[in-house]
Design a protein around this motif. Structure first.
Motif, PDB file in Angstrom:
ATOM      1  N   ARG A   1       0.832  -1.214   0.000  1.00  0.00           N
ATOM      2  CA  ARG A   1       0.000   0.000   0.000  1.00  0.00           C
ATOM      3  C   ARG A   1       0.865   1.261   0.000  1.00  0.00           C
ATOM      4  NH1 ARG A   1      -5.267  -0.061   0.537  1.00  0.00           N
ATOM      5  NH2 ARG A   1      -6.347  -2.039   0.909  1.00  0.00           N
ATOM      6  N   LEU A   2       1.942   1.202   0.739  1.00  0.00           N
ATOM      7  CA  LEU A   2       2.833   2.364   0.799  1.00  0.00           C
ATOM      8  C   LEU A   2       3.392   2.705  -0.576  1.00  0.00           C
ATOM      9  CD1 LEU A   2       4.456   4.435   2.523  1.00  0.00           C
ATOM     10  CD2 LEU A   2       6.197   2.665   2.805  1.00  0.00           C
ATOM     11  N   HIS A   3       3.640   1.679  -1.402  1.00  0.00           N
ATOM     12  CA  HIS A   3       4.290   1.889  -2.693  1.00  0.00           C
ATOM     13  C   HIS A   3       3.351   1.751  -3.890  1.00  0.00           C
ATOM     14  CE1 HIS A   3       8.206   2.211  -0.804  1.00  0.00           C
ATOM     15  NE2 HIS A   3       7.955   1.111  -0.122  1.00  0.00           N
ATOM     16  N   GLY A   4       2.050   1.653  -3.639  1.00  0.00           N
ATOM     17  CA  GLY A   4       1.085   1.729  -4.727  1.00  0.00           C
ATOM     18  C   GLY A   4       1.026   0.541  -5.647  1.00  0.00           C
ATOM     19  N   VAL A   5       1.239  -0.673  -5.117  1.00  0.00           N
ATOM     20  CA  VAL A   5       1.113  -1.874  -5.944  1.00  0.00           C
ATOM     21  C   VAL A   5      -0.050  -2.709  -5.426  1.00  0.00           C
ATOM     22  CG1 VAL A   5       3.523  -1.991  -6.673  1.00  0.00           C
ATOM     23  CG2 VAL A   5       2.854  -3.022  -4.499  1.00  0.00           C
ATOM     24  N   ALA A   6      -0.637  -3.492  -6.322  1.00  0.00           N
ATOM     25  CA  ALA A   6      -1.722  -4.386  -5.927  1.00  0.00           C
ATOM     26  C   ALA A   6      -1.156  -5.524  -5.088  1.00  0.00           C
ATOM     27  CB  ALA A   6      -2.429  -4.928  -7.166  1.00  0.00           C
ATOM     28  N   TRP A   7      -1.986  -6.101  -4.219  1.00  0.00           N
ATOM     29  CA  TRP A   7      -1.475  -7.117  -3.287  1.00  0.00           C
ATOM     30  C   TRP A   7      -2.554  -8.128  -2.978  1.00  0.00           C
ATOM     31  CZ3 TRP A   7      -2.571  -8.854   1.708  1.00  0.00           C
ATOM     32  CH2 TRP A   7      -1.548  -9.538   2.377  1.00  0.00           C
ATOM     33  N   ALA A   8      -2.178  -9.388  -2.893  1.00  0.00           N
ATOM     34  CA  ALA A   8      -3.082 -10.452  -2.469  1.00  0.00           C
ATOM     35  C   ALA A   8      -2.317 -11.387  -1.546  1.00  0.00           C
ATOM     36  CB  ALA A   8      -3.619 -11.220  -3.675  1.00  0.00           C
ATOM     37  N   PRO A   9      -2.903 -11.820  -0.434  1.00  0.00           N
ATOM     38  CA  PRO A   9      -2.183 -12.652   0.540  1.00  0.00           C
ATOM     39  C   PRO A   9      -1.956 -14.059   0.037  1.00  0.00           C
ATOM     40  CG  PRO A   9      -4.486 -12.486   1.147  1.00  0.00           C
ATOM     41  CD  PRO A   9      -4.300 -11.560  -0.034  1.00  0.00           C
ATOM     42  N   LEU A  10      -0.889 -14.670   0.514  1.00  0.00           N
ATOM     43  CA  LEU A  10      -0.643 -16.076   0.223  1.00  0.00           C
ATOM     44  C   LEU A  10      -1.585 -16.928   1.057  1.00  0.00           C
ATOM     45  CD1 LEU A  10       3.259 -16.304   0.136  1.00  0.00           C
ATOM     46  CD2 LEU A  10       1.700 -16.561  -1.797  1.00  0.00           C
ATOM     47  N   HIS A  11      -2.156 -17.956   0.440  1.00  0.00           N
ATOM     48  CA  HIS A  11      -3.078 -18.834   1.156  1.00  0.00           C
ATOM     49  C   HIS A  11      -2.347 -19.669   2.205  1.00  0.00           C
ATOM     50  CE1 HIS A  11      -5.346 -22.617   1.759  1.00  0.00           C
ATOM     51  NE2 HIS A  11      -6.389 -21.801   1.748  1.00  0.00           N
ATOM     52  N   ASP A  12      -1.131 -20.090   1.892  1.00  0.00           N
ATOM     53  CA  ASP A  12      -0.358 -20.951   2.787  1.00  0.00           C
ATOM     54  C   ASP A  12       0.261 -20.109   3.901  1.00  0.00           C
ATOM     55  OD1 ASP A  12       1.266 -22.771   4.035  1.00  0.00           O
ATOM     56  OD2 ASP A  12       2.250 -23.487   2.213  1.00  0.00           O
ATOM     57  N   THR A  13      -0.315 -20.183   5.110  1.00  0.00           N
ATOM     58  CA  THR A  13       0.158 -19.344   6.223  1.00  0.00           C
ATOM     59  C   THR A  13       1.540 -19.778   6.720  1.00  0.00           C
ATOM     60  OG1 THR A  13      -1.033 -20.730   7.800  1.00  0.00           O
ATOM     61  CG2 THR A  13      -2.173 -18.772   6.968  1.00  0.00           C
ATOM     62  N   SER A  14       1.982 -20.987   6.379  1.00  0.00           N
ATOM     63  CA  SER A  14       3.319 -21.405   6.806  1.00  0.00           C
ATOM     64  C   SER A  14       4.404 -20.630   6.068  1.00  0.00           C
ATOM     65  CB  SER A  14       3.509 -22.911   6.575  1.00  0.00           C
ATOM     66  OG  SER A  14       3.592 -23.203   5.187  1.00  0.00           O
ATOM     67  N   LEU A  15       4.016 -19.896   5.009  1.00  0.00           N
ATOM     68  CA  LEU A  15       4.970 -19.073   4.259  1.00  0.00           C
ATOM     69  C   LEU A  15       4.976 -17.631   4.737  1.00  0.00           C
ATOM     70  CD1 LEU A  15       4.242 -20.422   0.663  1.00  0.00           C
ATOM     71  CD2 LEU A  15       5.974 -21.203   2.295  1.00  0.00           C
ATOM     72  N   HIS A  16       4.127 -17.307   5.709  1.00  0.00           N
ATOM     73  CA  HIS A  16       4.081 -15.947   6.219  1.00  0.00           C
ATOM     74  C   HIS A  16       5.263 -15.694   7.152  1.00  0.00           C
ATOM     75  CE1 HIS A  16      -0.543 -15.514   5.454  1.00  0.00           C
ATOM     76  NE2 HIS A  16       0.153 -15.779   4.362  1.00  0.00           N
ATOM     77  N   ARG A  17       5.453 -14.451   7.511  1.00  0.00           N
ATOM     78  CA  ARG A  17       6.556 -14.104   8.410  1.00  0.00           C
ATOM     79  C   ARG A  17       6.179 -14.371   9.863  1.00  0.00           C
ATOM     80  NH1 ARG A  17       8.443  -8.146   6.160  1.00  0.00           N
ATOM     81  NH2 ARG A  17       9.175  -8.832   4.087  1.00  0.00           N
ATOM     82  N   GLY A  18       7.177 -14.824  10.622  1.00  0.00           N
ATOM     83  CA  GLY A  18       7.015 -14.972  12.060  1.00  0.00           C
ATOM     84  C   GLY A  18       8.060 -14.147  12.780  1.00  0.00           C
ATOM     85  N   TYR A  19       7.652 -13.453  13.828  1.00  0.00           N
ATOM     86  CA  TYR A  19       8.577 -12.612  14.588  1.00  0.00           C
ATOM     87  C   TYR A  19       8.470 -12.901  16.084  1.00  0.00           C
ATOM     88  CZ  TYR A  19       9.360  -9.580  10.519  1.00  0.00           C
ATOM     89  OH  TYR A  19       9.699  -9.092   9.289  1.00  0.00           O
ATOM     90  N   ALA A  20       9.592 -12.783  16.763  1.00  0.00           N
ATOM     91  CA  ALA A  20       9.636 -12.842  18.221  1.00  0.00           C
ATOM     92  C   ALA A  20      10.335 -11.585  18.716  1.00  0.00           C
ATOM     93  CB  ALA A  20      10.382 -14.076  18.692  1.00  0.00           C
TER      94      ALA A  20
END
Length: 342
Positions: free
Chosen positions: A272-291
């Motif tokens: 959104r910050l850079h004005g491109v279209a975006w759609a989430p990945l269905h596979d949540t195991s590919l998402h980022r994890g943070y601690a």
């Protein structure tokens, strides 16, 4: 000889006019106070007190040295107060992902000011954040971990050029330039993306011989466990080997994405910050994890405060949380706040 401790014994005895009361004031035994006075007298080469009477009396030599001793103790007290103030006001540096927006980073600094903590923010790749915690150059940092073990999770998706009828009207999909940068953010693409959807279509009406677009990885997603996991998932989806490649400079990656030549793996706030279209990945195991972690090298930052867990999650674009980041009492509060914000 501990000169400060001996001078404190001397000044306290003068003030109290009694060895016993001076010892009580300093919280030490009277014999120890008497030994300190005697050692100080030997050090200076003269008697500080006249012990020939029942009442403790300061000698002329002791009266002469008294203002200098008081000055040393007063300066020492000011030095200690200044050190305490400096510790409280010292800037604690926070390591954040390099693709966070300026407004998100500003909110981290503002939250610190609201809680009386001076925070500085450094945008660093994952390995630099971990090394910064290890060497003490960072007080706090968001550390990449597998999403299934993460207290904070950030959805990843595929960014692409806005459609020709996007709100900014750039028509960037058919090579009409780099429109969209600086324009209103395009709407989020409907539905989640399955990697299988990226395979070339077959059958009538499908473009023959057209290879799937390359998928660029920002530095934040080039950590070995994340890149390997994504590579295996793409292989299972039947996508050609070598489709993944490092994004390189962010500006170049965005230019290629807006021109419709590649897809970019990123977070929704970044898109959104850079004005491109975006759609989430269905596979949540590919998402980022943070601690959220604190440096063991900085005792003042032994734990990540719960209020900081919340603002770090927001800054990184986290959409879910579970207990495990920050202090125990703060985790439940952070989770509740994140849930309230969706």
């Amino acid at each position: 000889m501990d000169l400060l401790a001996h001078l404190e014994a001397y000044v306290a005895t003068v003030d109290e006019a009694s060895f016993s009361r001076a010892a009580d004031r300093l919280g030490i035994a009277q014999p120890l106070l008497s030994r300190r006075i005697k050692t100080l007298e030997e050090h200076f080469g003269g008697l500080l007190f006249d012990r020939s009477h029942r009442q403790v009396a300061t000698t002329e030599f002791g009266v002469l040295l008294l203002p200098y001793a008081q000055d040393v103790l007063e300066r020492t007290d000011r030095l200690r107060r200044a050190a305490r103030s400096a510790r409280r006001s010292a800037v604690r540096t926070v390591g954040m992902p390099v693709d966070c927006g300026p407004a998100a980073l500003a909110r981290v600094i503002r939250a610190g000011a609201e809680h009386g903590v001076a925070l500085g923010v450094r945008e660093l790749p994952p390995e630099r954040r971990e090394s910064g915690l290890a060497d003490g150059s960072l007080a706090y940092a968001l550390v990449r971990v597998p999403p299934e073990n993460a207290p904070l999770r950030v959805p990843l998706g595929l960014a692409s050029a806005p459609a020709p009828d996007a709100p900014d009207g750039s028509g960037a999909r058919d090579g009409g330039g780099l429109g969209g940068l600086g324009g209103p953010p395009p709407p989020r693409a409907a539905g989640a993306v399955h990697l299988e959807d990226l395979r070339p279509r077959r059958g009538r009406g499908a473009a023959r011989g057209r290879a799937p677009l390359a998928l660029l990885l920002l530095a934040e997603d080039q950590v070995p466990f994340a890149a390997d996991r994504l590579g295996r998932a793409m292989a299972r989806a039947g996508l050609p080997e070598g489709l993944l490649r490092p994004a390189g400079p962010v500006a170049t990656a965005l230019a290629e994405t807006l021109a419709g030549r590649v897809r970019l793996l990123c977070t929704e706030p970044f898109a959104r910050l850079h004005g491109v279209a975006w759609a989430p990945l269905h596979d949540t195991s590919l998402h980022r994890g943070y601690a959220p972690r604190a440096s063991e090298r900085q005792p003042a930052a032994a734990r990540v405060p719960h209020w900081l867990v919340t603002v770090l999650a927001s800054g990184a674009g986290a959409a879910a949380a579970r207990p495990g980041g920050g202090d125990e009492d703060g985790d439940a509060d952070a989770v509740a706040r994140l849930a309230a914000h969706g």
